[in-house]
Design an enzyme around this catalytic site. Structure first.
Site, short mmCIF file in Angstrom:
data_model
loop_
_atom_site.label_atom_id
_atom_site.label_comp_id
_atom_site.label_asym_id
_atom_site.label_seq_id
_atom_site.Cartn_x
_atom_site.Cartn_y
_atom_site.Cartn_z
N ASP A 95 -9.99 3.94 6.39
CA ASP A 95 -9.69 2.61 6.64
C ASP A 95 -8.33 2.62 7.21
O ASP A 95 -7.55 3.86 7.29
CB ASP A 95 -9.42 1.97 5.26
CG ASP A 95 -8.96 0.65 5.10
OD1 ASP A 95 -9.21 -0.08 6.12
OD2 ASP A 95 -8.03 0.26 4.56
N ASP A 101 -8.40 1.68 0.44
CA ASP A 101 -7.50 1.42 -0.64
C ASP A 101 -7.87 -0.02 -0.87
O ASP A 101 -7.32 -0.42 -2.19
CB ASP A 101 -6.03 1.40 -0.01
CG ASP A 101 -5.64 0.29 1.01
OD1 ASP A 101 -6.63 -0.10 1.85
OD2 ASP A 101 -4.70 -0.52 0.71
N ASP A 154 -12.76 -2.18 0.73
CA ASP A 154 -13.20 -0.78 0.93
C ASP A 154 -14.19 -0.19 -0.29
O ASP A 154 -14.77 0.77 -0.03
CB ASP A 154 -12.03 0.23 1.01
CG ASP A 154 -11.15 -0.37 2.10
OD1 ASP A 154 -11.70 -0.39 3.33
OD2 ASP A 154 -10.01 -0.26 2.02
#
Length: 634
Positions: free
Chosen positions: A315, A507, A511
């Site tokens: 990410d 995080d 996600d």
């Protein structure tokens, strides 16, 4: 009491020692028949009990390695080597005790986290009077948000809170792995589980115990301890070949010598404790070492997957970037005051969990702007937030999200690496806020380390605009970028990545789906969401993705130690069996020697507690890679 606990924990060991002592007394007094019958009856009972356990394992789909021990016990009884049969029983039951001891040694870092879990809180009876010594001791679970707590020197902080008076030094090593104490001043957040220094401080509770940082870590540790390492699978890979080889060697020795005793003498050296014990001890050691490095790994299966990872996806916001975007510029629409726009947007962003929202709120507070409460608010993950405040409807988020409510939304230009939050008020475009979020300083070295250590493909999966994603990707050395993704699209792309296994690092709440769907999910737990931590197979407690390299390195070292320990056990057993075919190792001596083989494999398996450290400063981060070739709110 300690002796009683030992008896209750290891009853077979105690029973075997008692039977062995009685047999020795009977032999000493010359009553050989009674000694023989006692040993035969006891060992036969153990054989029946072991067979029942083996049948249960087979029903569950596991091939039991205990077949070798059962055959060895039957063989030694058949050739009247009943002393050797008792030693085999002691070896099998003693293996459990050795594994238990080694397991406690291997998981001491994990257990230390549980042992330090805060249980008592000192709540001020008069919160407005910080000089008062009148406190009420309550269970940490009973602390309410807003309670003022007294934290005495060297005490563990029971719940997450804000320091409201003075300054203090706190040991956060159990949370982050950072060995040096950190200083907190008035207004700073103090995390539960940290240890106060030499000065008493007052903290206002921000969260209940169950929602606090330390309790979330404790929950992860309990999950890690409860999960089973893939020891059964590792043992199964060797069970049939090792059993077959052992029986062939023992059978050949019997056939060549014509002496059935030779069969028993060979087989006592083929007991399976190295296979059954070495792997679990190694995996427990790896999990404990990871905890010491600030990474909670939820079980041996995750360790094994980390060791084999071949692709990695990251990410962007809060993972490859620092996750603290700062406001750079407010660009209001004509006729709108910049401070008014910032105040409205920050008021709406109170109801968002996104890191961009945090940056907007911090900017408003720094300018002394007053934030209003919303009558109604809702967030669409990765897109934006809407709120009704004082009769006005405010929407903040991606341009497409805002344009759906305000068709006159105007796209704005911003520099690579920056991000824009678009705002609409009562269905009209109100302006944009430009924020910047720098790449983590260690990110480039981590990406380079992964490539140097066999990770063939590294990609970024982000919900941000293509230009922003590509700018950060180029800064950290990622050459494959997939941008402007919704959570389902991230899951789909992670499923398509090859080669496998695929590691995903993220995080936020958005996600969680892709972390759960990946072969291995790693969550940034220092500031990340509980949802991400729950979905991931491992959680990094420090605010640094250096833990990704640590996790992969520890996984590979642990698996290597496990296989080597198994190899040592099998190699020594087969070598000793071949020697025993010549009839030079009596059955009793062979059973005792096998105990030394067990000890050797366990001692080697404990090497998983130590290993080479990842030195990111030695990683070559110079890259001649081309700019990203493929590519909001992340």
């Amino acid at each position: 009491m300690r002796f009683l606990r030992g008896v209750l924990r290891y009853p077979v060991i105690v029973a075997t020692l008692v039977v062995g002592a009685v047999v020795a007394v009977l032999l000493f007094t010359g009553d050989d028949d009674a000694a023989r019958w006692l040993a035969v009856v006891y060992v036969s009972a153990v054989i029946v009990w072991t067979l029942i356990g083996m049948i249960r394992d087979v029903v569950r789909g596991h091939i039991g390695l205990d077949i070798l021990a059962v055959v060895a016990m039957v063989a030694t009884l058949a050739v009247d080597e009943y002393i050797a049969s008792l030693i085999i029983v002691l070896m099998l039951s003693g293996g459990e005790a050795l594994e238990d001891y080694a397991g406690r040694r291997a998981t001491r870092e994990l257990t230390a986290l549980l042992d330090r879990s805060p249980r008592i809180a000192h709540v001020l009876a008069h919160p407005g009077d910080l000089d008062s010594d009148e406190v009420q001791d309550v269970a940490a679970d009973d602390v309410e948000v807003g309670d003022v707590l007294l934290i005495r020197p060297a005490e563990v902080v029971p719940v997450d809170g804000v320091l409201i008076a003075g300054a203090g030094s706190f040991d956060e090593s159990s949370l982050t792995g950072e060995s040096l104490p950190v200083t907190r001043v008035v207004g700073d957040e103090v995390l539960s589980g940290s240890v106060n220094g030499s000065t008493a401080v007052h903290v206002r509770a921000m969260r209940r115990s169950a929602d606090s940082q330390y309790q979330q870590i404790v929950a992860l540790v309990r999950e890690a301890q409860a999960s089973r390492a893939p020891t059964v699978r590792l043992a199964d890979r060797f069970a049939i070949p090792f059993t077959a080889v052992s029986l062939v060697i023992a059978g050949a020795a019997w056939a060549v010598s014509g002496d059935p005793t030779r069969f028993a003498e060979v087989l006592v050296l083929a007991t399976p404790c190295p296979l059954l014990i070495a792997a679990p001890v190694a995996f427990l050691g790896g999990m404990s070492r990871a905890a010491r490095a600030g990474v909670i790994v939820k079980g041996g299966a995750v360790i094994e997957q980390l060791a084999r990872v071949r692709s990695a996806a990251f990410d962007k916001t809060g993972t490859l970037t620092e996750g603290r975007p700062d406001l750079i510029e407010v660009r209001p629409a004509p006729g709108i005051d910049p401070d008014e726009l910032l105040a409205l947007v920050a008021s709406a962003e109170q109801y968002s969990t996104h890191v961009i929202a945090d940056g907007v709120r911090r900017a408003a507070q720094a300018r002394g702007l007053r934030l209003e409460r919303a009558d109604e608010a809702s967030e669409v993950a990765t897109n934006g937030v809407t709120a009704t405040i004082g009769g006005r409807t405010i929407a903040v988020g991606k341009p497409g999200f805002t344009a759906g409510l305000a068709p006159d939304t105007v796209h704005t230009e911003f520099a690579p690496g920056q991000v824009a939050a678009y705002a609409a008020v009562d269905g009209r475009f109100a302006g944009t806020l430009i924020l910047g979020d720098d790449a983590r300083p260690e990110a480039r070295a981590v990406i380079a380390w992964l490539r140097e250590h066999g990770v063939e493909r590294v990609a970024m999966l982000t919900g941000d605009a293509r230009a922003t994603g590509e700018a950060i990707a180029h800064a950290v050395g990622v050459t494959e970028v997939h941008a402007e993704l919704l959570p389902p699209e991230k899951v789909h792309l992670a499923a398509q990545l090859r080669p496998r296994p695929v590691l995903m690092v993220g995080d936020g709440v958005n996600d969680a789906p892709v972390l759960a769907a990946s072969d291995i999910g790693i969550a940034m737990g220092a500031k990340g969401s509980t949802a991400a931590g729950d979905a991931a197979g491992a959680v990094i407690l420090q605010d640094s993705i250096a833990g990704v390299a640590d996790a992969v390195s520890i996984g590979r070292h642990t698996l290597r130690v496990a296989y080597t320990a198994i190899g040592i056990g099998i190699g020594l057993s087969i070598g000793l069996m071949l020697i025993a075919t010549a009839g030079v190792i009596p059955a009793v001596a062979g059973a005792l020697i096998q105990e030394l083989v067990d000890l050797a494999t366990i001692l080697y398996a404990l090497r998983a507690l130590t290993g080479p450290r990842v030195d990111l400063s030695a990683v070559t981060t110079q890259s001649d890679a081309p700019h990203p070739v493929a590519a909001g709110r992340d």
